[in-house]
Scaffold this motif. Structure first.
Motif, PDB file in Angstrom:
ATOM      1  N   CYS A  26      -8.919   9.480   3.202  1.00 11.75           N
ATOM      2  CA  CYS A  26      -7.536   9.321   2.764  1.00 11.75           C
ATOM      3  C   CYS A  26      -6.882  10.688   2.586  1.00 11.75           C
ATOM      4  N   ARG A  27      -5.804  10.919   3.316  1.00 13.34           N
ATOM      5  CA  ARG A  27      -5.076  12.184   3.188  1.00 13.34           C
ATOM      6  C   ARG A  27      -4.463  12.367   1.812  1.00 13.34           C
ATOM      7  N   PHE A  28      -4.066  11.285   1.182  1.00 16.87           N
ATOM      8  CA  PHE A  28      -3.407  11.360  -0.115  1.00 16.87           C
ATOM      9  C   PHE A  28      -4.382  11.802  -1.200  1.00 16.87           C
ATOM     10  N   PHE A  29      -5.533  11.146  -1.272  1.00 15.76           N
ATOM     11  CA  PHE A  29      -6.531  11.462  -2.295  1.00 15.76           C
ATOM     12  C   PHE A  29      -7.558  12.497  -1.844  1.00 15.76           C
ATOM     13  N   LYS A  30      -7.574  12.788  -0.540  1.00 17.58           N
ATOM     14  CA  LYS A  30      -8.489  13.764   0.043  1.00 17.58           C
ATOM     15  C   LYS A  30      -9.958  13.403  -0.199  1.00 17.58           C
ATOM     16  N   LYS A  31     -10.262  12.124   0.022  1.00 17.05           N
ATOM     17  CA  LYS A  31     -11.641  11.647  -0.055  1.00 17.05           C
ATOM     18  C   LYS A  31     -11.737  10.303   0.662  1.00 17.05           C
ATOM     19  N   LYS A  32     -12.972   9.852   0.902  1.00 13.66           N
ATOM     20  CA  LYS A  32     -13.188   8.568   1.583  1.00 13.66           C
ATOM     21  C   LYS A  32     -12.929   7.416   0.623  1.00 13.66           C
TER      22      LYS A  32
ATOM     23  N   MET B 236       8.631   7.922   1.811  1.00  9.77           N
ATOM     24  CA  MET B 236       7.260   7.477   2.027  1.00  9.77           C
ATOM     25  C   MET B 236       6.454   8.589   2.701  1.00  9.77           C
ATOM     26  N   LYS B 237       7.030   9.206   3.729  1.00 10.92           N
ATOM     27  CA  LYS B 237       6.337  10.309   4.414  1.00 10.92           C
ATOM     28  C   LYS B 237       6.061  11.445   3.433  1.00 10.92           C
ATOM     29  N   ASN B 238       7.061  11.802   2.635  1.00 11.68           N
ATOM     30  CA  ASN B 238       6.881  12.873   1.647  1.00 11.68           C
ATOM     31  C   ASN B 238       5.792  12.508   0.640  1.00 11.68           C
ATOM     32  N   PHE B 239       5.819  11.289   0.154  1.00 11.86           N
ATOM     33  CA  PHE B 239       4.872  10.843  -0.865  1.00 11.86           C
ATOM     34  C   PHE B 239       3.444  10.806  -0.331  1.00 11.86           C
ATOM     35  N   LEU B 240       3.255  10.239   0.846  1.00 10.25           N
ATOM     36  CA  LEU B 240       1.905  10.015   1.365  1.00 10.25           C
ATOM     37  C   LEU B 240       1.314  11.199   2.121  1.00 10.25           C
ATOM     38  N   PHE B 241       2.152  11.986   2.798  1.00  7.87           N
ATOM     39  CA  PHE B 241       1.624  12.974   3.730  1.00  7.87           C
ATOM     40  C   PHE B 241       1.888  14.434   3.381  1.00  7.87           C
ATOM     41  N   SER B 242       2.728  14.718   2.408  1.00  9.56           N
ATOM     42  CA  SER B 242       3.016  16.131   2.142  1.00  9.56           C
ATOM     43  C   SER B 242       2.371  16.597   0.841  1.00  9.56           C
ATOM     44  N   ASP B 243       2.233  17.893   0.716  1.00 11.15           N
ATOM     45  CA  ASP B 243       1.705  18.474  -0.516  1.00 11.15           C
ATOM     46  C   ASP B 243       2.738  18.403  -1.634  1.00 11.15           C
ATOM     47  N   GLN B 244       3.972  18.071  -1.266  1.00 12.66           N
ATOM     48  CA  GLN B 244       5.052  17.952  -2.239  1.00 12.66           C
ATOM     49  C   GLN B 244       5.230  16.513  -2.704  1.00 12.66           C
TER      50      GLN B 244
ATOM     51  N   ARG C  98      -4.583   4.610   9.691  1.00 12.15           N
ATOM     52  CA  ARG C  98      -5.683   5.538   9.974  1.00 12.15           C
ATOM     53  C   ARG C  98      -5.939   6.537   8.850  1.00 12.15           C
ATOM     54  N   GLU C  99      -4.893   6.946   8.118  1.00 11.02           N
ATOM     55  CA  GLU C  99      -5.011   8.089   7.210  1.00 11.02           C
ATOM     56  C   GLU C  99      -4.779   7.799   5.729  1.00 11.02           C
ATOM     57  N   ILE C 100      -4.306   6.619   5.384  1.00 15.50           N
ATOM     58  CA  ILE C 100      -3.946   6.328   3.995  1.00 15.50           C
ATOM     59  C   ILE C 100      -4.775   5.148   3.482  1.00 15.50           C
ATOM     60  N   SER C 101      -5.381   5.321   2.333  1.00 15.45           N
ATOM     61  CA  SER C 101      -6.230   4.274   1.749  1.00 15.45           C
ATOM     62  C   SER C 101      -5.388   3.167   1.125  1.00 15.45           C
ATOM     63  N   LYS C 102      -6.067   2.074   0.861  1.00 13.51           N
ATOM     64  CA  LYS C 102      -5.438   0.941   0.184  1.00 13.51           C
ATOM     65  C   LYS C 102      -4.925   1.372  -1.190  1.00 13.51           C
ATOM     66  N   GLU C 103      -5.693   2.197  -1.890  1.00  8.26           N
ATOM     67  CA  GLU C 103      -5.312   2.679  -3.216  1.00  8.26           C
ATOM     68  C   GLU C 103      -4.034   3.511  -3.169  1.00  8.26           C
ATOM     69  N   ALA C 104      -3.951   4.422  -2.193  1.00  7.75           N
ATOM     70  CA  ALA C 104      -2.760   5.263  -2.048  1.00  7.75           C
ATOM     71  C   ALA C 104      -1.554   4.417  -1.655  1.00  7.75           C
ATOM     72  N   TRP C 105      -1.764   3.436  -0.767  1.00  2.88           N
ATOM     73  CA  TRP C 105      -0.658   2.564  -0.350  1.00  2.88           C
ATOM     74  C   TRP C 105      -0.130   1.773  -1.549  1.00  2.88           C
ATOM     75  N   ASN C 106      -1.023   1.306  -2.404  1.00  2.00           N
ATOM     76  CA  ASN C 106      -0.582   0.576  -3.593  1.00  2.00           C
ATOM     77  C   ASN C 106       0.253   1.459  -4.521  1.00  2.00           C
ATOM     78  N   LEU C 107      -0.113   2.730  -4.644  1.00  5.27           N
ATOM     79  CA  LEU C 107       0.706   3.672  -5.425  1.00  5.27           C
ATOM     80  C   LEU C 107       2.089   3.827  -4.805  1.00  5.27           C
ATOM     81  N   TRP C 108       2.127   3.912  -3.466  1.00  8.44           N
ATOM     82  CA  TRP C 108       3.415   4.028  -2.786  1.00  8.44           C
ATOM     83  C   TRP C 108       4.263   2.773  -3.030  1.00  8.44           C
TER      84      TRP C 108
END
Length: 85
Positions: free
Chosen positions: A6-12, A69-77, A31-41
């Motif tokens: 997961c790119r958001f949490f930086k772990k599997k 969504m892109k900013n939240f899930l994929f950026s360091d910001q 491909r890159e965002i976990s279920k947990e991160a998606w639920n936060l979004w």
């Protein structure tokens, strides 16, 4: 249930069950965002829509939501809002 990095949490973590919406961005989320991160979004998106009184039938508002969504899930910001009102 598959595990992905997961790119958001930086772990599997657990992968989403299916692509959340069509298109290349939806494929990337799968491909890159976990279920947990998606639920936060989902929580963040609901707050964003309600706090800013957005109309999800408006193309302008949907484009703002997609950018957030892109900013939240994929950026360091992640978590910072850039609402052009």
């Amino acid at each position: 249930m598959s595990k992905i990095y997961c790119r958001f949490f930086k772990k599997k973590l657990t992968q989403l069950d299916s692509q959340p919406f069509p298109g290349k961005l939806g494929e990337r989320v799968l491909r890159e965002i976990s279920k947990e991160a998606w639920n936060l979004w989902m929580v963040r998106q609901t707050n964003l829509i309600n706090e800013n009184r957005m109309d999800t039938s408006s193309i302008k508002d949907r484009m703002v939501i997609m950018q957030e969504m892109k900013n939240f899930l994929f950026s360091d910001q992640s978590g910072k809002l850039h609402i052009p009102f």
